[in-house]
Design an enzyme around this catalytic site. Structure first.
Site, PDB file in Angstrom:
ATOM      1  N   GLY A  10     -46.849 -21.222  -6.723  1.00  0.00           N
ATOM      2  CA  GLY A  10     -47.897 -21.435  -5.819  1.00  0.00           C
ATOM      3  C   GLY A  10     -48.673 -20.314  -5.348  1.00  0.00           C
ATOM      4  CG  ASP A  34     -50.794 -22.145  -8.509  1.00  0.00           C
ATOM      5  OD1 ASP A  34     -51.236 -23.301  -8.367  1.00  0.00           O
ATOM      6  OD2 ASP A  34     -51.009 -21.271  -7.241  1.00  0.00           O
ATOM      7  CG  ASP A  43     -49.377 -30.486 -13.030  1.00  0.00           C
ATOM      8  OD1 ASP A  43     -48.721 -30.588 -12.185  1.00  0.00           O
ATOM      9  OD2 ASP A  43     -50.149 -31.567 -13.470  1.00  0.00           O
ATOM     10  CG  LEU A  44     -44.122 -26.524 -11.097  1.00  0.00           C
ATOM     11  CD1 LEU A  44     -43.726 -25.543  -9.994  1.00  0.00           C
ATOM     12  CD2 LEU A  44     -43.324 -26.431 -12.408  1.00  0.00           C
ATOM     13  CB  SER A 113     -42.882 -28.468   6.084  1.00  0.00           C
ATOM     14  OG  SER A 113     -43.894 -28.762   7.037  1.00  0.00           O
ATOM     15  CE1 TYR A 153     -46.211 -30.518   2.720  1.00  0.00           C
ATOM     16  CE2 TYR A 153     -45.773 -30.865   5.028  1.00  0.00           C
ATOM     17  CZ  TYR A 153     -46.034 -29.773   3.870  1.00  0.00           C
ATOM     18  OH  TYR A 153     -45.843 -28.719   4.139  1.00  0.00           O
TER      19      TYR A 153
END
Length: 258
Positions: A10, A34, A43-44, A113, A153
């Site tokens: 990222g 990224d 692309d993960l 997060s 998320y």
């Protein structure tokens, strides 16, 4: 002292870019990963992308890395979010673990997060922890179709936290001398956050109320980058399995006990 080599996913924007820059400014070699503008383009959200990341990092690093900072993530109501935030992150950690094990003082950290302490979906978290990616994707689709897309998320991050807490103390990680931790930011001032909700006064006020940050809203990206950098430094020799809330006091506010 030998130069440490770090991998940052990222790394093209936001927290990932800030962390990669911070590490590079400190004299480290940084392999930036990224879907664009990076040393490794992968692309993960896909199995092919995950395999490409591991093989290209192995080649660029000559088989050894000192630290891994797994930042890549999405915050949209889509199955791509769980494919990247949970399955892509774990594939990165597990896939690059042998390269970490080849180093003398290896470290790894993932970005979680603050939102993981808010509303989540138990079935989605359970599907992730059973490592059933297609079941997790199906749970996401059901949540979105029922108007509960906002839980995707935070659920992906809660599942990541729970996986990490379990994995960090196993023979693969702690037993191999690899501290593994997570940093859980609150709302920080990234371009993504601005375009998603910070630039809209009503949405900004709603998020600020739901995630109160006594030290300031939004928070500075540089503070997250420096904390991530420390967790993968040689100085972090005795902390593992921890979720570090770098959120301006939001977690302490929301979880206050009488």
């Amino acid at each position: 002292m030998d130069t440490r080599t770090y991998v940052v996913t990222g790394a093209a924007s936001g927290i990932g870019a800030a962390t990669a820059d911070h590490l590079a400014e400190g004299g480290a070699e940084v392999i930036r990963c990224d879907v664009r503008d990076a040393d490794v383009i992968a692309d993960l959200t896909t199995a092919e992308g995950r395999e490409r990341l591991v093989s290209e990092v192995a080649a660029l690093s000559k088989g050894r890395i000192d630290g891994l900072v797994a930042v890549a993530g999405l915050a949209v109501p889509s199955e791509l979010t769980v494919r990247l935030n949970f399955f892509g992150t774990i594939a990165t950690l597990e896939g690059l673990r042998p390269l970490l094990a080849a180093a003398e003082q290896p470290r790894a950290v993932a970005v979680s997060s603050l939102s993981a302490i808010v509303a989540t979906d138990e079935s989605l978290v359970a599907a992730c922890l059973s490592m059933d990616e297609e079941a997790a994707a199906g749970a996401v689709r059901q949540a979105v179709e029922s108007g509960r897309g906002r839980i995707v998320y935070p659920s992906s991050k809660l599942a990541l936290n729970q996986w990490l807490r379990r994995a960090a103390v196993t023979s693969d990680w702690a037993g191999s001398g690899i501290p593994l931790n997570a940093v859980a930011p609150g709302v920080v001032d990234t371009q993504t956050a601005r375009t998603t909700f910070l630039d809209d006064p009503a949405t900004r006020d709603f998020v600020a109320s739901a995630m109160p940050q006594p030290l300031g809203f939004p928070g500075p990206v540089a503070a997250i980058a420096s904390l991530l950098a420390w967790t993968v430094s040689a100085a972090n020799s005795f902390m593992t399995g921890q979720i570090l809330y770098a959120d301006g006091g939001a977690e302490a506010t929301l979880r206050q006990t009488p």
